[in-house]
Design an enzyme around this catalytic site. Sequence first.
Site, short mmCIF file in Angstrom:
data_model
loop_
_atom_site.label_atom_id
_atom_site.label_comp_id
_atom_site.label_asym_id
_atom_site.label_seq_id
_atom_site.Cartn_x
_atom_site.Cartn_y
_atom_site.Cartn_z
N LYS A 140 0.83 -1.20 0.00
CA LYS A 140 0.00 0.00 0.00
C LYS A 140 0.88 1.27 0.00
CE LYS A 140 -3.80 -2.29 2.56
NZ LYS A 140 -4.69 -2.17 3.76
N TYR A 183 -12.69 -2.66 -2.32
CA TYR A 183 -13.16 -2.62 -0.92
C TYR A 183 -14.69 -2.59 -0.82
CZ TYR A 183 -8.47 -1.97 1.01
OH TYR A 183 -7.16 -2.17 1.41
N PHE A 211 -15.30 4.17 8.09
CA PHE A 211 -13.94 4.51 7.63
C PHE A 211 -13.76 4.32 6.12
CE2 PHE A 211 -13.94 0.13 9.28
CZ PHE A 211 -13.47 -0.58 8.19
N ARG A 218 -1.21 -14.39 4.62
CA ARG A 218 -2.00 -13.73 5.68
C ARG A 218 -1.25 -13.82 7.01
NH1 ARG A 218 -6.48 -10.35 4.87
NH2 ARG A 218 -7.26 -10.93 6.92
N THR A 252 -5.38 -7.51 10.88
CA THR A 252 -5.78 -6.26 10.23
C THR A 252 -5.40 -5.04 11.06
OG1 THR A 252 -7.67 -7.48 9.32
CG2 THR A 252 -7.80 -5.07 9.26
N ARG A 278 2.53 -6.33 9.38
CA ARG A 278 1.68 -5.26 9.92
C ARG A 278 2.07 -4.90 11.35
NH1 ARG A 278 -4.12 -7.49 7.57
NH2 ARG A 278 -4.11 -6.30 5.63
N ASN A 292 -1.83 -0.34 7.38
CA ASN A 292 -1.17 -1.62 7.69
C ASN A 292 -0.28 -2.14 6.56
OD1 ASN A 292 -3.29 -2.26 6.04
ND2 ASN A 292 -4.47 -3.35 7.61
N HIS A 340 -1.83 -5.41 1.69
CA HIS A 340 -3.09 -6.14 1.55
C HIS A 340 -2.74 -7.57 1.17
CE1 HIS A 340 -7.06 -7.39 0.22
NE2 HIS A 340 -6.43 -7.94 -0.82
N GLU A 388 -10.16 -10.69 -6.65
CA GLU A 388 -9.19 -9.60 -6.61
C GLU A 388 -8.15 -9.70 -7.73
OE1 GLU A 388 -9.36 -8.81 -1.78
OE2 GLU A 388 -7.64 -9.85 -2.61
P1 IDP Z 1 -7.79 -7.15 5.79
O1 IDP Z 1 -7.03 -6.10 5.00
O2 IDP Z 1 -6.98 -7.67 6.94
O3 IDP Z 1 -8.34 -8.24 4.92
P2 IDP Z 1 -10.46 -5.95 5.87
O4 IDP Z 1 -11.48 -6.17 6.94
O5 IDP Z 1 -10.70 -6.58 4.54
O6 IDP Z 1 -9.04 -6.42 6.47
O7 IDP Z 1 -10.27 -4.39 5.73
C1 IDP Z 1 -9.59 -3.82 4.63
C2 IDP Z 1 -8.72 -2.67 5.13
O8 IDP Z 1 -9.55 -1.67 5.73
C3 IDP Z 1 -7.73 -3.05 6.24
O9 IDP Z 1 -6.54 -3.62 5.75
C4 IDP Z 1 -7.51 -1.72 6.91
O10 IDP Z 1 -6.59 -0.90 6.18
C5 IDP Z 1 -8.89 -1.08 6.84
N1 IDP Z 1 -9.69 -1.36 8.05
C6 IDP Z 1 -10.35 -2.50 8.34
N2 IDP Z 1 -11.02 -2.43 9.50
C7 IDP Z 1 -10.79 -1.17 9.95
C8 IDP Z 1 -11.24 -0.46 11.14
O11 IDP Z 1 -11.96 -0.99 12.00
N3 IDP Z 1 -10.78 0.81 11.27
C9 IDP Z 1 -9.98 1.42 10.34
N4 IDP Z 1 -9.55 0.79 9.24
C10 IDP Z 1 -9.94 -0.48 9.04
MG MG Z 2 -9.82 -8.19 3.50
#
Ligand code: IDP
Ligand code: MG
Length: 176
Positions: A11, A51, A59, A94, A100, A111, A125, A128, A139
């Site tokens: 990212k 997304y 957010f 992962r 996350t 991360r 983080n 992805h 994706e």
């Molecule tokens: P992942 O990237 O671990 O698969 P997802 O739930 O798919 O997690 O969320 C996508 C991205 O959205 C995360 O990598 C993070 O950057 C952001 N994100 C997810 N949950 C939150 C939150 O509760 N607060 C702020 N940002 C979040």
């Molecule tokens: Mg995800």
Amino acid sequence: MKEEQTLILIKPDGLQKSLTGNILTKLSEAKLYIVGAKVVKVSDKLAYTHYKHLAKEPFFDELTKYIKGELHGKKYRRVLALVYRGEKAIAKVRNLAGATNPEEAEPTSIRGSYGRITTEGVYENVIHASSSTEEAEREIKLWFSPEEIVENIYPVKDKGGEKVWETTCEDTQKPA
Ligand code: IDP
Ligand code: MG
């Protein structure tokens, strides 16, 4: 055992923090192999589609700005997109990526080592990684065309002399 593929994005914060080398070195622990790689300037449409499962989250706006690189300056308005392949590729990546929420991520994970939560509440983080075979397929087909992948990972068809994925995910527009 059957091989699978996974989409990885470094990212904009990962690029700005000059972490590309560190992240690729960490990912090499998984002993997977690379089948696609490119630098992408993320459009609105690509950000929203990638997304779309989070469109209702508070957010979401900040998240799409983040992946488009709008939070990290002009030079970092891009991501490095990679497709890795191998046995258990999704779980392995992962695992190396970590949770996350960077504060909850295992400290030696990517991360956990490099992520942060901004004062606006975005989880920056740095990486992805696809979380299931279904998500990986959606994706990879969204980010890459068949010509950009050096192996036949999903069925393709011919469309006016051009190779396209036989099935693709639907387009998503910006939510109202
Ligand atoms: P992942 O990237 O671990 O698969 P997802 O739930 O798919 O997690 O969320 C996508 C991205 O959205 C995360 O990598 C993070 O950057 C952001 N994100 C997810 N949950 C939150 C939150 O509760 N607060 C702020 N940002 C979040
Ligand atoms: Mg995800």
